[in-house]
Design a protein around this motif. Structure first.
Motif, PDB file in Angstrom:
ATOM      1  N   PHE A   1       0.878  -1.175   0.000  1.00 30.76           N
ATOM      2  CA  PHE A   1       0.000   0.000   0.000  1.00 30.76           C
ATOM      3  C   PHE A   1       0.912   1.220   0.000  1.00 30.76           C
ATOM      4  CE2 PHE A   1      -2.612  -3.221   2.080  1.00 30.76           C
ATOM      5  CZ  PHE A   1      -3.821  -3.098   1.408  1.00 30.76           C
ATOM      6  N   ASN A   2       0.820   2.079  -1.009  1.00 31.71           N
ATOM      7  CA  ASN A   2       1.642   3.285  -1.034  1.00 31.71           C
ATOM      8  C   ASN A   2       1.038   4.337  -0.099  1.00 31.71           C
ATOM      9  OD1 ASN A   2      -0.456   4.545  -2.454  1.00 31.71           O
ATOM     10  ND2 ASN A   2       0.528   4.292  -4.434  1.00 31.71           N
ATOM     11  N   ALA A   3       1.695   5.475   0.023  1.00 32.15           N
ATOM     12  CA  ALA A   3       1.254   6.516   0.960  1.00 32.15           C
ATOM     13  C   ALA A   3      -0.162   6.987   0.653  1.00 32.15           C
ATOM     14  CB  ALA A   3       2.228   7.692   0.942  1.00 32.15           C
ATOM     15  N   GLU A   4      -0.492   7.157  -0.621  1.00 30.16           N
ATOM     16  CA  GLU A   4      -1.834   7.598  -1.007  1.00 30.16           C
ATOM     17  C   GLU A   4      -2.888   6.586  -0.549  1.00 30.16           C
ATOM     18  OE1 GLU A   4      -4.430   8.384  -5.067  1.00 30.16           O
ATOM     19  OE2 GLU A   4      -2.249   8.357  -5.196  1.00 30.16           O
ATOM     20  N   MET A   5      -2.603   5.305  -0.755  1.00 32.87           N
ATOM     21  CA  MET A   5      -3.559   4.273  -0.333  1.00 32.87           C
ATOM     22  C   MET A   5      -3.630   4.181   1.196  1.00 32.87           C
ATOM     23  SD  MET A   5      -5.108   3.421  -2.976  1.00 32.87           S
ATOM     24  CE  MET A   5      -6.169   2.300  -2.102  1.00 32.87           C
ATOM     25  N   LEU A   6      -2.501   4.385   1.877  1.00 25.44           N
ATOM     26  CA  LEU A   6      -2.529   4.406   3.343  1.00 25.44           C
ATOM     27  C   LEU A   6      -3.436   5.520   3.840  1.00 25.44           C
ATOM     28  CD1 LEU A   6       1.168   3.770   4.433  1.00 25.44           C
ATOM     29  CD2 LEU A   6      -0.798   2.277   4.798  1.00 25.44           C
ATOM     30  N   ASP A   7      -3.349   6.703   3.207  1.00 21.41           N
ATOM     31  CA  ASP A   7      -4.224   7.818   3.582  1.00 21.41           C
ATOM     32  C   ASP A   7      -5.688   7.450   3.379  1.00 21.41           C
ATOM     33  OD1 ASP A   7      -2.069   9.379   4.313  1.00 21.41           O
ATOM     34  OD2 ASP A   7      -2.013  10.478   2.401  1.00 21.41           O
ATOM     35  N   LYS A   8      -6.002   6.845   2.252  1.00 19.48           N
ATOM     36  CA  LYS A   8      -7.389   6.452   1.975  1.00 19.48           C
ATOM     37  C   LYS A   8      -7.878   5.446   3.005  1.00 19.48           C
ATOM     38  CE  LYS A   8      -7.484   7.377  -2.978  1.00 19.48           C
ATOM     39  NZ  LYS A   8      -7.652   6.814  -4.332  1.00 19.48           N
ATOM     40  N   LEU A   9      -7.044   4.461   3.321  1.00 18.43           N
ATOM     41  CA  LEU A   9      -7.438   3.471   4.330  1.00 18.43           C
ATOM     42  C   LEU A   9      -7.578   4.128   5.705  1.00 18.43           C
ATOM     43  CD1 LEU A   9      -5.139   0.500   3.306  1.00 18.43           C
ATOM     44  CD2 LEU A   9      -7.620   0.587   3.086  1.00 18.43           C
TER      45      LEU A   9
END
Length: 171
Positions: free
Chosen positions: A158-166
């Motif tokens: 999970f990249n940083a953008e996906m971590l933020d979304k999660l």
């Protein structure tokens, strides 16, 4: 050629950073090095470090063409397998090109294995780029098993953008 392997100290941080950047250039991935040296140093030498390193050094009379005596690196951290227990993850193993073929990489790997067993780790994990056949062959010759082939495990990220979304969906 004589060399020594030892645990890195804060005084080695600039050389470790240099080797990491050389590795990124070697892999054609320099653009993926996004953190700053200051963040790297903080992560390495804070009260609770995120990783540890072993370095390989040669005597001054065998220094590199650019004048370096720190010529190799093993950067690692500890993980945990709920099925197996303590593990060590080898993030980077790198030896400057002019010092390859002298057993430095094997010595770094062997020393890390010794450190891992002293910490009661039951396995060492690492990732190798699929196209890096030389490194895959090196690790296989040392006894590593390719778990993608052997057990059909695939690395996910999970990249940083996906971590933020999660994280934004967390209660």
């Amino acid at each position: 050629m004589s060399f020594t392997i030892r645990h890195a100290t804060k005084a080695d941080c600039k050389n470790i950073w240099r080797l990491i950047k050389e590795l990124a250039v070697h892999e054609g991935k320099l653009q993926q090095v996004m953190q700053s040296y200051e963040d790297f140093e903080q992560d390495a030498y804070s009260q609770k470090p995120w990783f540890e390193s072993l370095i390989a050094e040669v005597p001054k009379e065998n220094k590199s063409q650019k004048g370096f005596t720190t010529v190799g690196l093993a950067l690692y951290y500890y993980t945990y397998s709920t099925w197996k227990g303590r593990s060590v993850y080898l993030e980077d193993l790198y030896v400057m090109s002019e010092f390859r073929g002298f057993g430095i990489g094997k010595s770094l790997l062997n020393t890390l294995a010794k450190v891992a067993r002293e910490k009661q780790c039951v396995e060492m994990k690492l990732n190798v780029f699929g196209q890096n056949s030389h490194s895959r062959a090196f690790y296989a010759a040392q006894g590593a098993q390719d778990v993608t082939v052997l057990e059909n495990w695939h690395t996910q990220r999970f990249n940083a953008e996906m971590l933020d979304k999660l994280a934004n969906k967390a209660p």
